[in-house]
Design an enzyme around this catalytic site. Structure first.
Site, short mmCIF file in Angstrom:
data_model
loop_
_atom_site.label_atom_id
_atom_site.label_comp_id
_atom_site.label_asym_id
_atom_site.label_seq_id
_atom_site.Cartn_x
_atom_site.Cartn_y
_atom_site.Cartn_z
N LYS A 106 0.85 -1.19 0.00
CA LYS A 106 0.00 0.00 0.00
C LYS A 106 0.88 1.24 0.00
CE LYS A 106 -3.89 -2.28 2.29
NZ LYS A 106 -4.68 -2.43 3.51
N LYS A 191 -5.12 6.10 2.19
CA LYS A 191 -5.69 6.01 3.56
C LYS A 191 -4.58 6.02 4.60
CE LYS A 191 -4.51 1.70 4.73
NZ LYS A 191 -3.83 1.18 5.89
N1 LIG Z 1 0.49 -5.35 8.41
C1 LIG Z 1 -0.71 -5.07 7.96
O1 LIG Z 1 -1.69 -5.02 8.75
C2 LIG Z 1 -0.91 -4.85 6.47
C3 LIG Z 1 -2.16 -5.12 5.95
C4 LIG Z 1 -2.39 -4.88 4.61
C5 LIG Z 1 -1.35 -4.38 3.80
N2 LIG Z 1 -0.13 -4.14 4.34
C6 LIG Z 1 0.92 -3.66 3.42
O2 LIG Z 1 1.81 -4.74 3.14
C7 LIG Z 1 3.12 -4.24 2.86
C8 LIG Z 1 4.12 -4.99 3.73
O3 LIG Z 1 3.79 -4.65 5.07
P1 LIG Z 1 4.09 -5.56 6.32
O4 LIG Z 1 3.04 -5.26 7.30
O5 LIG Z 1 4.31 -6.98 5.98
O6 LIG Z 1 5.47 -4.86 6.77
P2 LIG Z 1 6.47 -5.35 7.86
O7 LIG Z 1 7.25 -4.14 8.27
O8 LIG Z 1 5.78 -6.16 8.89
O9 LIG Z 1 7.44 -6.34 7.05
C9 LIG Z 1 8.21 -5.93 5.97
C10 LIG Z 1 9.02 -7.12 5.45
O10 LIG Z 1 9.85 -6.66 4.39
C11 LIG Z 1 11.20 -7.00 4.71
N3 LIG Z 1 12.07 -5.97 4.17
C12 LIG Z 1 12.37 -4.75 4.70
N4 LIG Z 1 13.20 -4.09 3.89
C13 LIG Z 1 13.45 -4.92 2.85
C14 LIG Z 1 14.26 -4.84 1.72
N5 LIG Z 1 15.00 -3.75 1.45
N6 LIG Z 1 14.26 -5.88 0.84
C15 LIG Z 1 13.52 -6.99 1.09
N7 LIG Z 1 12.74 -7.13 2.16
C16 LIG Z 1 12.72 -6.11 3.03
C17 LIG Z 1 11.28 -7.10 6.23
O11 LIG Z 1 12.36 -7.91 6.63
C18 LIG Z 1 9.93 -7.75 6.50
O12 LIG Z 1 10.01 -9.13 6.27
C19 LIG Z 1 3.06 -2.73 3.14
O13 LIG Z 1 2.93 -2.07 1.91
C20 LIG Z 1 1.81 -2.56 3.98
O14 LIG Z 1 1.22 -1.28 3.80
C21 LIG Z 1 0.12 -4.38 5.64
O1 LIG Z 2 -0.97 -0.68 10.17
P1 LIG Z 2 -1.27 0.15 8.95
O2 LIG Z 2 -1.60 1.54 9.25
O3 LIG Z 2 -0.18 0.03 7.91
O4 LIG Z 2 -2.55 -0.49 8.26
C1 LIG Z 2 -2.51 -1.84 7.99
C2 LIG Z 2 -3.34 -2.22 6.81
O5 LIG Z 2 -3.15 -1.38 5.71
C3 LIG Z 2 -4.81 -2.34 7.15
O6 LIG Z 2 -5.43 -3.02 6.12
#
Ligand SMILES: NC(=O)c1ccc[n+]([C@@H]2O[C@H](COP(=O)([O-])OP(=O)(O)OC[C@H]3O[C@@H](n4cnc5c(N)ncnc54)[C@H](O)[C@@H]3O)[C@@H](O)[C@H]2O)c1
Ligand SMILES: O=P(O)(O)OC[C@H](O)CO
Length: 335
Positions: A106, A191
């Site tokens: 996102k 968002k």
């Molecule tokens: N966590 C949520 O609730 C959620 C929900 C929906 C969407 N998202 C989206 O998903 C995406 C990933 O988020 P997340 O929550 O998994 O993040 P996170 O911070 O929990 O994890 C990120 C991952 O990427 C890895 N990483 C960091 N830098 C890196 C690099 N340079 N090269 C390769 N890997 C690398 C980290 O080691 C980790 O495994 C984001 O765009 C976020 O907005 C997150």
């Molecule tokens: O924890 P945030 O703010 O990155 O939100 C997580 C996800 O985007 C929710 O769907």
């Protein structure tokens, strides 16, 4: 059997891999760090991001991208948005010929102002029919307890969305399809910026009227940008629009909202960054969202003050005064 690989063992990558595996999709997680991969493969646990959560024993894990991608129908990408370009360039030689690339991210890329699906098409050299996105109100802190939730899977190709829906649909996780990739991606990326603003207001001690106003006017900003980029306006009333906005702006689990709240309470940017362990995409993407808006002559005043507070030393109080002193206008044409 459908086969998927998920790149990224962070909170969402691991949780989405768990969902795919539970839905009967043969799933492998790729991670950078051997010790995390080893723990997922042997102990069925990701101690770094989801300690104590039992992952499905069928979920495999590896650090080898070639092994991870062998025979994959879906290549799911869940790394921080600003790292996608470099990572995908390295993974590209191993991409199976007909695999669909799925973005869970996102964010909007800095410098280019591109959506993640645009970066994927460009770097992987695939047509848009081979790309899908997943976005919606999907806070990991709830999903790991298997609390009911819903999401949107979007692609311009309806055969792709149908296959992906089937690959991740569970009794507690409902996946809806949508053909509007632009709208679904914009909803998820912008968002985060609005959640930062709501967090700042909450940290300043402001109440529900302010939060509701920021969310509503934030949705107006998302919709205006969407209209300029050709998104379907209905998307923003759906899960990937209003749904995700409400979840992130109201939940203490949201990293973007929490980041804003810390700034609103008076923490410095450096202190706030130090207190944030996981990816809060809006912190970087607020700048690329604003660039995108300016390129398309779209006014986004909340996004502007978020950039001011996060990157340009504006105080939360100055941000509030700037928003409140704008010229009064009709709501319908509230630009
Ligand atoms: N966590 C949520 O609730 C959620 C929900 C929906 C969407 N998202 C989206 O998903 C995406 C990933 O988020 P997340 O929550 O998994 O993040 P996170 O911070 O929990 O994890 C990120 C991952 O990427 C890895 N990483 C960091 N830098 C890196 C690099 N340079 N090269 C390769 N890997 C690398 C980290 O080691 C980790 O495994 C984001 O765009 C976020 O907005 C997150
Ligand atoms: O924890 P945030 O703010 O990155 O939100 C997580 C996800 O985007 C929710 O769907």
């Amino acid at each position: 059997m459908t086969k998927a690989v998920v790149f990224g063992t962070g909170s969402w990558g691991t949780t989405f891999a768990m969902i795919l595996a539970e839905a009967g999709t043969s799933t492998t997680l790729w991670g950078r760090r051997a010790e995390v991969v080893e723990a997922i493969a042997r102990r069925h646990e990701n101690p770094e991001y989801l300690p104590g959560v039992a992952l499905p024993p069928s979920l495999r894990a590896t650090t080898d991208p070639a092994e991870a991608m062998e025979g994959a129908d879906f290549v799911v990408l869940a790394v921080p948005s600003q790292t996608l370009r470099g990572n995908l360039a390295a993974w590209r030689p191993h991409l199976p010929d007909h695999a669909v690339l799925v973005s869970l991210m996102k964010g909007i890329e800095l410098r280019t102002s591109k959506r993640m699906s645009e970066v994927i098409c460009e770097v992987a050299g695939v047509p848009e029919e081979r790309v899908a996105v997943v976005s919606g109100p999907n806070l990991v802190g709830e999903l790991i307890r298997r609390e009911p939730a819903a999401t949107v899977v979007a692609s311009v190709d309806e055969k792709v969305t149908a296959r992906l829906q089937e690959a991740c649909h569970l009794p507690w996780f409902r996946a809806y399809t949508n053909a509007d990739v632009v709208g679904v991606e914009l909803g998820g990326a912008v968002k985060n910026v609005i959640a930062l603003a709501v967090g700042v207001a909450a940290g300043m001690g402001l109440g529900d009227n302010v939060r509701a106003t920021l969310m509503t006017r934030g949705l107006a900003e998302i919709s205006r940008l969407g209209a300029a980029l050709g998104a379907d306006p209905h998307t923003f009333a759906g899960l990937a629009g209003m749904g995700d906005l409400v979840a992130s702006c109201t939940s203490p689990l949201s990293r973007n909202r929490t980041f804003g709240e810390n700034l609103g309470r008076g923490m410095t940017l450096a202190e706030t960054i130090a207190a944030t362990r996981q990816t809060a995409e809006g912190v970087k993407s607020c700048e690329s969202v604003l660039d995108l808006a300016r390129k398309h002559d779209v006014e986004m005043p909340i996004t502007e003050v978020v950039v001011g507070v996060v990157h340009d030393g504006m105080t939360p109080r100055e941000a509030a005064m700037l928003l409140l002193s704008r010229t009064p206008k009709p709501e319908r044409y509230g630009v």
